[in-house]
Design a protein around this motif. Structure first.
Motif, PDB file in Angstrom:
ATOM      1  N   PHE A  89      52.171  51.271  42.535  1.00 39.44           N
ATOM      2  CA  PHE A  89      52.729  50.962  41.223  1.00 39.44           C
ATOM      3  C   PHE A  89      53.313  52.166  40.482  1.00 39.44           C
ATOM      4  CE2 PHE A  89      49.745  47.340  41.736  1.00 39.44           C
ATOM      5  CZ  PHE A  89      50.665  46.309  41.615  1.00 39.44           C
ATOM      6  N   ARG A  92      56.685  53.803  41.028  1.00 42.69           N
ATOM      7  CA  ARG A  92      57.898  53.057  40.667  1.00 42.69           C
ATOM      8  C   ARG A  92      58.432  53.489  39.303  1.00 42.69           C
ATOM      9  NH1 ARG A  92      56.852  46.880  40.776  1.00 42.69           N
ATOM     10  NH2 ARG A  92      59.128  46.886  40.615  1.00 42.69           N
ATOM     11  N   PHE A 405      55.511  49.570  32.075  1.00 39.82           N
ATOM     12  CA  PHE A 405      55.815  48.396  32.891  1.00 39.82           C
ATOM     13  C   PHE A 405      56.104  47.171  32.021  1.00 39.82           C
ATOM     14  CE2 PHE A 405      54.392  51.074  36.236  1.00 39.82           C
ATOM     15  CZ  PHE A 405      54.881  50.538  37.417  1.00 39.82           C
ATOM     16  N   ARG A 406      55.568  47.163  30.811  1.00 39.44           N
ATOM     17  CA  ARG A 406      55.917  46.065  29.898  1.00 39.44           C
ATOM     18  C   ARG A 406      57.326  46.228  29.353  1.00 39.44           C
ATOM     19  NH1 ARG A 406      57.997  42.808  27.619  1.00 39.44           N
ATOM     20  NH2 ARG A 406      57.412  41.630  25.752  1.00 39.44           N
ATOM     21  N   PHE A 409      60.084  47.546  32.698  1.00 43.04           N
ATOM     22  CA  PHE A 409      60.210  46.625  33.816  1.00 43.04           C
ATOM     23  C   PHE A 409      60.230  45.168  33.373  1.00 43.04           C
ATOM     24  CE2 PHE A 409      58.919  50.480  35.809  1.00 43.04           C
ATOM     25  CZ  PHE A 409      59.422  50.449  37.098  1.00 43.04           C
ATOM     26  N   GLY A 410      59.976  44.933  32.101  1.00 36.55           N
ATOM     27  CA  GLY A 410      60.032  43.576  31.588  1.00 36.55           C
ATOM     28  C   GLY A 410      58.861  42.701  31.976  1.00 36.55           C
ATOM     29  N   TRP A 411      57.740  43.320  32.396  1.00 33.48           N
ATOM     30  CA  TRP A 411      56.566  42.523  32.716  1.00 33.48           C
ATOM     31  C   TRP A 411      56.010  41.881  31.450  1.00 33.48           C
ATOM     32  CZ3 TRP A 411      52.871  45.402  36.627  1.00 33.48           C
ATOM     33  CH2 TRP A 411      53.584  45.661  37.807  1.00 33.48           C
ATOM     34  N   ALA A 412      55.493  40.685  31.573  1.00 27.28           N
ATOM     35  CA  ALA A 412      54.792  40.049  30.453  1.00 27.28           C
ATOM     36  C   ALA A 412      53.488  40.805  30.192  1.00 27.28           C
ATOM     37  CB  ALA A 412      54.507  38.591  30.780  1.00 27.28           C
ATOM     38  N   TRP A 413      53.073  40.824  28.926  1.00 24.54           N
ATOM     39  CA  TRP A 413      51.843  41.545  28.583  1.00 24.54           C
ATOM     40  C   TRP A 413      50.648  41.097  29.432  1.00 24.54           C
ATOM     41  CZ3 TRP A 413      51.643  46.006  26.546  1.00 24.54           C
ATOM     42  CH2 TRP A 413      52.530  46.415  25.547  1.00 24.54           C
ATOM     43  N   PHE A 415      50.589  39.951  32.422  1.00 22.83           N
ATOM     44  CA  PHE A 415      50.733  40.439  33.795  1.00 22.83           C
ATOM     45  C   PHE A 415      50.479  41.944  33.863  1.00 22.83           C
ATOM     46  CE2 PHE A 415      53.520  41.539  37.548  1.00 22.83           C
ATOM     47  CZ  PHE A 415      52.652  40.987  38.484  1.00 22.83           C
ATOM     48  N   ALA A 416      51.074  42.700  32.903  1.00 23.60           N
ATOM     49  CA  ALA A 416      50.880  44.157  32.895  1.00 23.60           C
ATOM     50  C   ALA A 416      49.407  44.509  32.716  1.00 23.60           C
ATOM     51  CB  ALA A 416      51.720  44.779  31.776  1.00 23.60           C
ATOM     52  N   VAL A 419      47.339  43.621  35.852  1.00 22.43           N
ATOM     53  CA  VAL A 419      47.453  44.565  36.975  1.00 22.43           C
ATOM     54  C   VAL A 419      46.742  45.872  36.665  1.00 22.43           C
ATOM     55  CG1 VAL A 419      49.063  45.984  38.305  1.00 22.43           C
ATOM     56  CG2 VAL A 419      49.583  43.574  37.886  1.00 22.43           C
TER      57      VAL A 419
END
Length: 641
Positions: A89, A92, A405-406, A409-413, A415-416, A419
């Motif tokens: 992760f 990236r 990453f939120r 990368f546009g990850w939803a809270w 999901f971030a 992970v």
């Protein structure tokens, strides 16, 4: 006004999309370079990690399931913390191809409008950087000392010579830093390749004699160990984390090699070698519990132990070199981002921008390392001091990664957090378990980190107050330009360069020059140096020139936090845009501020004292900006904050 680094700009920054990778095609030379630079620190952990963890359970003798449990914890720490968190992760999240805690901080700040939120992110990054320096002092001490201690296994007669030999090696290592790492780098990779090969072979030989140790690959033994011992297992976490020290180097050195070679080397060479060696040490302990005296060196046959000591010493020197070079890089980034005063930066290579030497940082590291070796005597004692700095940096990295990453990368809270939340919990467990070691030596990196944190926040706040005072008391540059045609100021031949951090205000040095000398040069350049929160600024964006009046120009120079300014070189390039610039006909006017307390001080007395000391000891602008000292005129000014 003295030239200094302006605060990082908050405007939009053109950047490649998240995950941009400048990695090169894989080649043997590149893989060797990764082994020598990136994995030197984590590669030397088998010298002390397993032994330090098992020392908690020596009362009454070591049980089979205790050895398997600790081994399982170490193996899964390598998998979760290094492989999943960093390799899968974190690698990236690059800032224009660069990594490291400060690069991640700058990436997290991008797009945040709230000043309070930006400062909160900055505090996380500053904390991580401060703890990194604590790690930078302990790593050379514990690594070299643990390698030299192998002499005691070769012969007990060497016991009294361990500390003197370790000190001599460390002195030699730091005293040759001014030569740069280029000449040493050619042998780093091959030596580390031999080191990892030796780790794997020694481990496999012992595993063949006792394959039962492979059961430790199952997480069942780690879970059983934690459920059985509970508090004692939690305390042992503080030693288990020694197996993953150096993980931050994977991310910090991404700018040198790219993510692909770093990932490949870890998954196919480094991780298997480390796992095999730890399992080999465990197999030896299952067979001979008394081997806990030094399970790493006792893995080797008698004839190979002395060569192994030399190989281990070389590997630990390389690991120390990587940490020292990393400290130089982080220190320069702190200077460029405005968190510490100017420091001397010497470039040791004519072709590699990243190869630098910082004398002040080198001397502070040397003094700290020698003190640690003389005070703690053994690597077991130093293991108590090691860990807090590393795990603290892990926590800061996980917190910043959630934000990056939120937002990037546009990850939803959910999901971030889903992970990185479990990884953050693991980091916190490691950190809190190391807090328990504060009385035994864990206070060392904490005291150092707290002192650095106070210095960084004081310097940053003091510069903010200075900027505000300059804007409050300064004369707008446009007003001066508008009045200039009506003044009777005498123009004299030559070029005057006025360094200023406030591009829209008249430099104090110019006001003092007019007041005392009553003259203005026929060509005037107002130069402002600004740092952006990216590693490197593209050449086409480096320089912005604006004509304010005939023969009077404003020059804005942009630098990234991985770059060192060179003002004369940039000004010579003004000829390309039609501005004549003759170095021997140019005078640089600098202001030197003397900070005094205001009637109503905006900083506490101790912070004012600290800020004053730091200002006085900052490297002169002539050295930092590479300005010829014989072309400089300095004018003093008193500033109340």
């Amino acid at each position: 006004m003295a030239p200094h680094l302006a605060a990082p700009q908050r405007g939009p920054v053109t950047a490649p999309p998240p995950g941009h990778d400048k990695s090169q095609a894989l080649s043997p030379a590149l893989i060797l370079g990764v082994l020598g630079v990136v994995y030197g620190d984590i590669g030397t952990s088998p010298l002390y990690a397993l032994r330090a963890a098992l020392l908690h359970f020596t009362d009454g003798g070591l049980e089979r399931w205790e050895i398997l449990g600790i081994l399982s914890l170490i193996i899964w720490a390598l998998i979760l913390t290094v492989t999943v968190k960093y390799v899968v992760f974190i690698l990236r999240a690059d800032n224009r191809g660069e990594g490291g805690i400060l690069a991640l901080m700058a990436l997290a700040q991008r797009g945040i409008e709230s000043e309070r939120a930006r400062w909160a992110v900055a505090l996380i990054g500053i904390t991580g950087a401060c703890l990194f320096f604590g790690d930078g002092i302990i790593t050379p001490a514990i690594s070299v000392l643990s390698a030299v201690e192998g002499l005691k296994i070769v012969s007990p007669h060497f016991e009294e010579a361990v500390i003197p030999i370790a000190v001599v090696i460390l002195l030699a290592l730091f005293l040759v830093q001014f030569r740069g790492t280029g000449s040493m780098g050619a042998v780093f990779g091959p030596v580390c390749a031999c080191w990892f090969l030796a780790l794997a072979v020694l481990g496999v030989i012992e595993i063949v004699h006792n394959p039962e140790v492979l059961l430790a690959l199952s997480p069942h033994y780690a879970v059983q160990f934690c459920l059985t011992y509970r508090l004692v297992a939690f305390i042992a976490f503080g030693s288990v984390v020694l197996a993953v020290t150096g993980a931050e180097a994977l991310y910090a050195d991404m700018g040198h090699f790219g993510r692909r070679p770093i990932r490949w080397a870890w998954l196919w060479l480094v991780l298997p070698s480390l796992a095999l060696n730890y399992l080999g040490q465990g197999a030896l302990l299952l067979r001979e519990a008394e081997a806990l005296e030094n399970p790493f060196f006792l893995l080797a046959p008698d004839w190979f132990r002395l060569p192994l000591v030399f190989l281990a010493t070389a590997a630990t020197i390389i690991a120390s070199q990587a940490m020292i070079s990393g400290a130089y890089t982080i220190a320069r980034q702190c200077v460029q981002l405005g968190f510490i005063p100017r420091l001397e930066v010497r470039h040791t290579s004519e072709t590699e921008e990243g190869q630098i030497y910082m004398p002040q940082i080198n001397m502070m590291l040397l003094i700290g390392v020698v003190i640690l070796v003389m005070a703690f005597h053994t690597s077991d004692n130093l293991a108590a001091a090691y860990g807090i700095a590393v795990t603290g940096t892990f926590v800061c990295t996980s917190l910043l990664a959630i934000i990056v990453f939120r937002r990037q990368f546009g990850w939803a809270w959910p999901f971030a957090i889903g992970v990185f939340g479990p990884l953050l919990v693991l980091d916190l467990l490691f950190f809190v378990s190391n807090v328990l070691k504060i009385p035994q030596g864990g206070y060392v990196p904490l005291v150092l980190g707290a002192g650095l944190f106070a210095m960084m926040t004081t310097w940053h706040r003091g510069r903010e107050l200075l900027f505000a005072r300059f804007r409050q008391d300064g004369l707008p540059l446009r007003s001066f330009i508008a009045r200039l045609p009506h003044s009777r100021t005498l123009r004299v031949p030559g070029t005057a360069v006025f360094m200023t951090s406030q591009a829209d205000f008249l430099p104090g040095a110019l006001l003092h020059n007019l007041k005392h000398n009553k003259v203005l040069h026929e060509r005037v350049l107002f130069v402002t140096v600004t740092n952006e929160p990216i590693p490197f600024v593209a050449p086409e964006r480096r320089r912005q020139v604006e004509e304010l009046a005939p023969d009077i120009h404003r020059v804005s120079l942009l630098y990234g936090f991985q770059e060192s300014p060179n003002i004369p070189k940039e000004l010579e390039s003004l000829r390309e845009v039609g501005i004549p610039f003759e170095p021997m006909q140019t005078s640089y006017f600098l202001g030197r501020e003397t900070v005094v307390a205001a009637a109503v001080p905006k900083m506490s007395q101790w912070r004012q004292w600290l800020f004053t000391i730091m200002s006085r000891n900052a490297v002169p602008a002539t050295e930092f900006f590479r300005i010829p000292s014989d072309r400089v005129v300095e004018l003093g000014v008193r500033v109340a904050i």
